[in-house]
Design an enzyme around this catalytic site. Structure first.
Site, mmCIF file in Angstrom:
data_model
loop_
_atom_site.group_PDB
_atom_site.id
_atom_site.type_symbol
_atom_site.label_atom_id
_atom_site.label_comp_id
_atom_site.label_asym_id
_atom_site.label_seq_id
_atom_site.Cartn_x
_atom_site.Cartn_y
_atom_site.Cartn_z
ATOM 1 N N SER A 151 36.788 37.620 44.032
ATOM 2 C CA SER A 151 37.906 37.199 43.190
ATOM 3 C C SER A 151 38.812 36.247 43.985
ATOM 4 C CB SER A 151 38.654 38.439 42.688
ATOM 5 O OG SER A 151 39.590 38.125 41.699
ATOM 6 N N ASP A 317 31.879 39.820 33.219
ATOM 7 C CA ASP A 317 33.172 39.385 33.774
ATOM 8 C C ASP A 317 33.691 38.223 32.928
ATOM 9 O OD1 ASP A 317 35.312 38.431 35.221
ATOM 10 O OD2 ASP A 317 34.257 38.365 37.138
ATOM 11 N N HIS A 350 35.121 42.180 35.443
ATOM 12 C CA HIS A 350 35.511 41.625 36.734
ATOM 13 C C HIS A 350 35.521 42.688 37.836
ATOM 14 C CE1 HIS A 350 37.257 38.670 39.372
ATOM 15 N NE2 HIS A 350 38.325 39.397 39.598
#
Lengths: 381, 381
Positions: A151, A317, A350
């Site tokens: 991320s 995601d 995610h």
């Protein structure tokens, strides 16, 4: 799999100001970090792990006095884990502006003698990478075997490959993106508005008022949390199940389990996370866009990279979708870089990058095996 | 296409209490409504149009003193429009609990002599349908040629087909869903938390304090607005464009156009929408689930319907995706109901149901042509 066990955070003080992308500088700051494993004689086996929004230097293991405080990537980093601390010397470092120990908005501003508050300078992914590079300098690490992150942490790894091409052999970018989409920015700004308009925010100086903008932080976290999960996984876990009831309550309290869960997550988060840090980190996310100074051409932005790359994304995601990772892969291939790319079919959205998933973990393990062979056999060094 | 021109809202008072699903009742209430076109002699050409969250009885035309206040579905309803007021007698009605004229939380609670505030009873889609049926009774309309709505309005149309199967010939359900997903509920609850925790909400009694929970409403609307638009259409319209600047500002004000746009939308909304209404309407959305009393079997819930159905969904609508409309279609087909279904390839997300789109409009027009033929030729009546 055994964890690395008890670990101890360390601090390093930096007297020399850190020049920032904004033109401001960070004076007299301190970084918290942890290390796992042993640095080898030629200091070639170091791996830097970069953290995302709600994480820190505490990547693996537990603290002696906090046996339940397990590092955020303990399933990834440790003895015999995909990033094997029996082989690699792993560093986790808390970024400046955070609220987990490194110098941040709750610390004393040397210019005023009061907490920084909203006066803490806006920091970027590139500023963090520069701070991490100084830490590496102090530790005598000229070049990392790999820099890795998921991320927002993946953005830092990518920035390393651009800013310090000679200082990393491999770059692992997980569940990340070359830049936020309009929708990503929009969600971040709603979260910021929620904090900024909370009367307890006091323009960022809430420390002096002895309060915390809990409500604003809570709503901000609830929004974020929804975007970390997939619609399907939320549906599977919570569905439309009612909380401790058979019937609707016909009021504005909790009816559904999901409401109870999200409010709980929001309350918990607002009890330990700093509001100014939340603002700073969402801004760092929004600003990251290495192609920006290259007319929007990501391939040009990556032209000077020298690392080999590993990328992974997760099918459900919707925050940083596989499409966004493929943009990076395409730009690297356009530069004839070596790229390994895994698109993992996982239901968790995610958050999948933090969760146990055999295929994902095996891909990372196999990649680090290759990094290790390169180090020990002098290939791909 | 000419609009229907100047229209005038009407009011109807109901002295008899409306029993509500919660067990409470609504005493002495008033409904605002508008009509367009002419009711024919046998009162067979009436069409009811149901509104969604941020809309009202003002479906088409303008007001004499507000020439810019165009009805929310003016592109759909009017002379020569898909729902042609030269043929049909169209009714728009504002639901109780709303803030556009029908009795709502800002009106006087007959039990206390003060504004209802949070004491306004929680109303459901089914309650609204009952209120609409009473209005139809007063207007002498025993049976609608069609009941139609988009989004939350589509839920009302669907509820009509279940609750009053003999009172409608056709049911048009646009961009809707048989029930909210976990994620839908989650977004609604974040919006509610934002309002409920705003200190200016005062437990719902903000009217007496002379304030409005503007910040809470603003954030709630910003969240909602993101879910109405597709990621792609936001990207196309705003991208990462900066607002009146070439460079990042390195602060927490506006950097990106999308921030300026969303904050503006939030501010505008919070200046006219009522906070208690927002809470009520999101609850009505959350609660709608006609399959719930049939063990979750939507086909069973729709077994008693007699109408013919038209459904439409939009490919980029991630709030109520095409999959959700297909669930309704499948359940109707399981009951051997006549169903026309259009899945429109449109870029605008959930908002597409309000926008001009030739294929969409032509589908609705063709369907109403068939309704009209059925009426005038005695088929499908």
């Amino acid at each position: 799999m055994p964890s690395i066990g008890i670990v101890t955070p360390k601090t390093m003080h930096f007297a020399e100001p850190l020049p920032l992308q904004s033109g401001a500088q960070l004076r007299d700051y301190m970084l918290m970090y942890e290390t796992y494993g042993t640095l080898n004689a030629d200091k070639s086996n170091a791996v830097l792990v970069c953290h995302a929004l709600n994480a820190s230097h505490h990547v693996a293991g537990v603290y002696a006095d906090q046996p339940n405080n397990v590092g955020w990537w303990d399933n990834m980093v440790g003895p015999g884990k995909p990033l094997d601390t029996d082989k690699f010397f792993v560093i986790g470092v808390n970024n400046p502006g955070s609220c987990f120990g490194s110098t941040g908005p709750m610390h004393t501003n040397p210019a005023t003698g009061k907490p920084y508050g909203a006066a803490f300078p806006v920091v970027t992914v590139e500023d963090w990478v520069n701070a991490q590079a100084r830490l590496a300098d102090q530790l005598g690490i000229a070049r990392f075997a790999a820099v890795m992150g998921g991320s927002l942490g993946g953005m830092q790894a990518l920035a390393w490959s651009i800013m310090y091409p000679d200082r990393l052999g491999h770059c692992l970018v997980i569940a990340s993106t070359p830049k936020l989409s309009t929708q990503n920015i929009a969600f971040n700004d709603v979260a910021r508005q929620s904090i900024l308009t909370d009367p307890d925010y006091h323009g960022g100086d809430f420390y002096e008022h002895g309060v915390v903008p809990k409500n604003g932080l809570k709503v901000a976290r609830m929004i974020g949390h929804i975007t970390y999960l997939s619609d399907d996984s939320m549906g599977e876990k919570f569905g439309r199940k009612l909380r401790d009831a058979e019937e609707y309550k016909f009021g504005f309290g909790v009816d559904f389990e999901i409401e109870s869960y999200l409010r709980y997550q929001g309350d918990k988060f607002s009890s330990y996370f700093d509001a100014n840090t939340y603002l700073l980190i969402t801004k760092a996310l929004d600003y990251f866009d290495p192609a920006r100074n290259h007319g929007g051409d990501l391939a040009k932005a990556l032209a000077g990279t020298k690392a080999e790359f590993f990328l992974a994304s997760f099918t459900t995601d919707w925050r940083f979708s596989p499409e966004r990772s493929r943009e990076i892969v395409d730009a690297l291939i356009a530069n004839r870089r070596a790229v390994t790319y895994a698109e993992i079919d996982a239901p968790h959205g995610h958050d999948a990058f933090l969760l146990e998933d055999a295929r994902y973990m095996n891909m990372v393990r196999a990649y680090y095996d290759r990094v290790w062979k390169g180090l020990t056999q002098g290939v791909n060094k």
